[in-house]
Design a protein around this motif. Structure first.
Motif, short mmCIF file in Angstrom:
data_model
loop_
_atom_site.label_atom_id
_atom_site.label_comp_id
_atom_site.label_asym_id
_atom_site.label_seq_id
_atom_site.Cartn_x
_atom_site.Cartn_y
_atom_site.Cartn_z
N TYR A 305 0.85 -1.25 0.08
CA TYR A 305 0.04 -0.02 -0.12
C TYR A 305 0.95 1.38 -0.09
CZ TYR A 305 -4.60 -2.11 0.33
OH TYR A 305 -5.79 -2.74 -0.24
N ALA A 306 2.03 1.25 0.73
CA ALA A 306 3.05 2.47 0.82
C ALA A 306 3.30 2.74 -0.56
CB ALA A 306 4.07 2.31 1.91
N ASP A 307 3.44 1.83 -1.51
CA ASP A 307 4.02 2.22 -2.79
C ASP A 307 2.92 2.48 -3.82
OD1 ASP A 307 6.48 1.63 -1.89
OD2 ASP A 307 6.69 -0.41 -2.61
N LEU A 308 1.81 2.53 -3.35
CA LEU A 308 0.62 2.39 -4.41
C LEU A 308 -0.16 3.75 -4.45
CD1 LEU A 308 -1.04 -1.03 -4.12
CD2 LEU A 308 0.66 -0.20 -6.13
N GLY A 309 -0.46 4.27 -5.80
CA GLY A 309 -1.48 5.36 -5.82
C GLY A 309 -2.98 5.01 -5.32
N VAL A 310 -3.79 5.95 -5.20
CA VAL A 310 -5.10 5.74 -4.98
C VAL A 310 -5.98 4.55 -5.70
CG1 VAL A 310 -7.52 6.77 -4.40
CG2 VAL A 310 -5.13 8.03 -3.73
N TRP A 311 -5.91 4.57 -6.87
CA TRP A 311 -6.66 3.91 -7.78
C TRP A 311 -6.11 2.22 -7.33
CZ3 TRP A 311 -5.78 0.03 -11.54
CH2 TRP A 311 -7.03 -0.66 -12.09
N GLU A 312 -4.68 2.13 -7.55
CA GLU A 312 -3.93 1.03 -7.39
C GLU A 312 -4.42 0.20 -5.88
OE1 GLU A 312 -2.66 3.58 -8.67
OE2 GLU A 312 -2.01 2.80 -10.67
N ASN A 373 5.25 6.42 -10.24
CA ASN A 373 3.92 7.09 -9.88
C ASN A 373 2.91 6.12 -9.42
OD1 ASN A 373 5.29 9.26 -11.36
ND2 ASN A 373 4.75 8.15 -13.30
N GLY A 374 3.31 5.40 -8.41
CA GLY A 374 2.26 4.54 -7.61
C GLY A 374 1.64 3.36 -8.40
N THR A 375 2.13 3.27 -9.61
CA THR A 375 1.63 2.01 -10.41
C THR A 375 1.87 0.87 -9.71
OG1 THR A 375 3.49 2.23 -11.88
CG2 THR A 375 1.56 3.08 -12.53
N LEU A 376 1.30 -0.52 -9.90
CA LEU A 376 1.71 -1.91 -9.40
C LEU A 376 2.69 -2.13 -10.30
CD1 LEU A 376 0.57 -3.85 -7.41
CD2 LEU A 376 -0.59 -4.80 -9.61
N LYS A 377 3.48 -2.83 -9.42
CA LYS A 377 4.90 -3.34 -10.44
C LYS A 377 4.59 -4.57 -11.03
CE LYS A 377 9.89 -2.62 -9.81
NZ LYS A 377 10.92 -2.19 -9.01
N ILE A 378 3.65 -4.65 -12.07
CA ILE A 378 3.26 -5.90 -12.72
C ILE A 378 4.56 -6.43 -13.32
CG2 ILE A 378 2.02 -6.65 -15.01
CD1 ILE A 378 -0.07 -4.72 -13.90
#
Ligand SMILES: C[S@@+](CC[C@H](N)C(=O)[O-])C[C@H]1O[C@@H](n2cnc3c(N)ncnc32)[C@H](O)[C@@H]1O
Length: 388
Positions: A305-312, A373-378
């Protein structure tokens, strides 16, 4: 027709089941490629500004905008599309499993054990964090048994795994988590060498477990899980694939192996199904089971959660709140490195390891920072690893 599900225990799909599988893959891709960006746009362009006007400060977390989002018809559509594709996936695989269940059971009964073995414990208590609901909406979850020697849950999980990962996790073998674990061990602990004894905690149907047999052919490989139907299927699957694994039904929090028995103890995608006290007990147990200098490594979904933007964060909340993975949100906030240190480990690190085999060109190895930018590291998995 195998429909791409190709190993000797996998239930084959008939024409209609295969057509539905193809539809579900397309539906999953459609949600990811078309609906997810629109839902994110809704957060960024409509809901975040509305929240800021209401609250007098910018939205920082998914919980700030949850109520506003849930009032939006498009978001309701997105939430239910995700839920329907998950439920349709289980229905689709259940059709082919149930059509062939007698045959699969027969395969289990015919499984001789020249290589590994299977040790079940009907008295083992299923922990409440597993027994309280159907994990990731899989009907009956990991442990339900409706007949003697039932292996249905194992067949269901194995049949669904490739579909769930849109074929990106090692195809029908679904073993990319295992290969990623191996790459991580070699990257971080080159001095460990080939382990003599390896334990895979939460081994499920043995998809990752078998990679350890392949990588270290002289090692004794052990797999434990709480689900008897999974382990029966895992045993039959491993034997048919020519791999020796010693499976037993045990809770990873407290096992019956001797102190210092293992050189390497791992888990892949299992910790997020336990709660905080259980995770700490599992780390304590890993410490007890490892010889001095042995290695513990846990691979997890790449959600922090600490690495993610609001939508993620909203996307991660869906897993917890709708997809019956309630402990993901907790695990994704735990300081797993601090917990490993608390259990007595040294040389602890936590971060993201790019998947092997990868599907994002040019990405490999271990990194500590999250996505841009808070994206998931897919394309990566989150790892915590340490030395005893
Ligand atoms: C999502 S599956 C992961 C399967 C496998 N490790 C892989 O990489 O494909 C998680 C597994 O962890 C098992 N599990 C959860 N808590 C456990 C515990 N306390 N002890 C042993 N197994 C556990 C579940 O039964 C399930 O089979």
């Amino acid at each position: 027709m195998t429909g791409g599900r190709e190993h000797p225990m996998l239930p084959a799909t008939n024409h209609d089941e295969y057509a539905q599988t193809r539809f579900l893959l397309t539906f999953k891709n459609y949600i990811q490629n078309e609906l997810d960006p629109l839902d994110k746009e809704l957060v960024e362009k409509v809901v975040k500004p509305a929240y800021e006007q209401q609250a007098g400060r910018p939205a920082q977390a998914s919980k700030d905008v949850r109520k506003l989002m849930e009032a939006e018809p498009f978001h309701q559509f997105w939430l239910s599309s995700l839920r329907h594709q998950q439920d349709l996936m289980w229905d689709n695989v259940a059709d082919s499993v149930d059509r062939q269940l007698d045959e699969l059971q027969e395969k289990f009964h015919r499984t001789e054990t020249p290589l590994g073995n299977l040790r079940l414990n009907p008295d083992m208590e299923i922990p409440s964090y597993i027994s309280a609901f159907d994990n990731h909406r899989m009907p009956g979850s990991y442990y339900t048994e409706l007949a003697d020697d039932d292996l249905r849950a194992g067949a269901l999980f194995d049949g669904a795994a490739a579909l769930y990962h849109v074929n990106r996790n090692g195809g029908t073998m679904n073993d990319a988590r295992g290969w990623t674990m191996i790459d991580h061990i070699e990257t971080r602990f080159p001095d460990l060498g080939a382990p003599r004894r390896v334990l895979d905690m939460g081994c499920c149907v043995g998809q990752s477990t078998l990679t350890y047999c392949e990588k270290w052919p002289d090692a004794e490989v052990y797999g434990i899980d709480i689900g008897a139907p999974l382990l029966r299927y895992a045993h039959a699957r491993s034997e048919r694939l020519g791999r020796a694994v010693h499976y037993s039904q045990q809770n990873a929090e407290t096992t019956d192996f001797d102190d210092g028995f293992f050189d390497l103890v791992v888990s892949t995608a299992a910790i997020h199904e336990t709660n905080r006290p259980a995770t700490q007990r599992i780390f304590d147990e890993c410490h007890r089971l490892l010889r001095p200098g042995g290695v513990m490594a846990h691979l997890e979904v790449p959600v922090r959660y600490a690495d993610l933007g609001v939508w993620e964060q909203i996307r991660a909340d869906w897993e917890s709140q709708v997809n019956n993975e309630p402990y993901i949100a907790g695990m994704a906030r735990l300081d797993l490195a601090a917990m490993a240190e608390k259990s007595g480990f040294r040389d602890v690190a936590a971060g993201y390891h790019w998947q092997v085999p990868g599907f994002i060109p040019g990405r490999s190895g271990f990194e500590t920072e999250g996505g841009p930018n808070g994206t998931l590291k897919i394309g990566s998995w989150y790892m915590v690893s340490a030395v005893r």
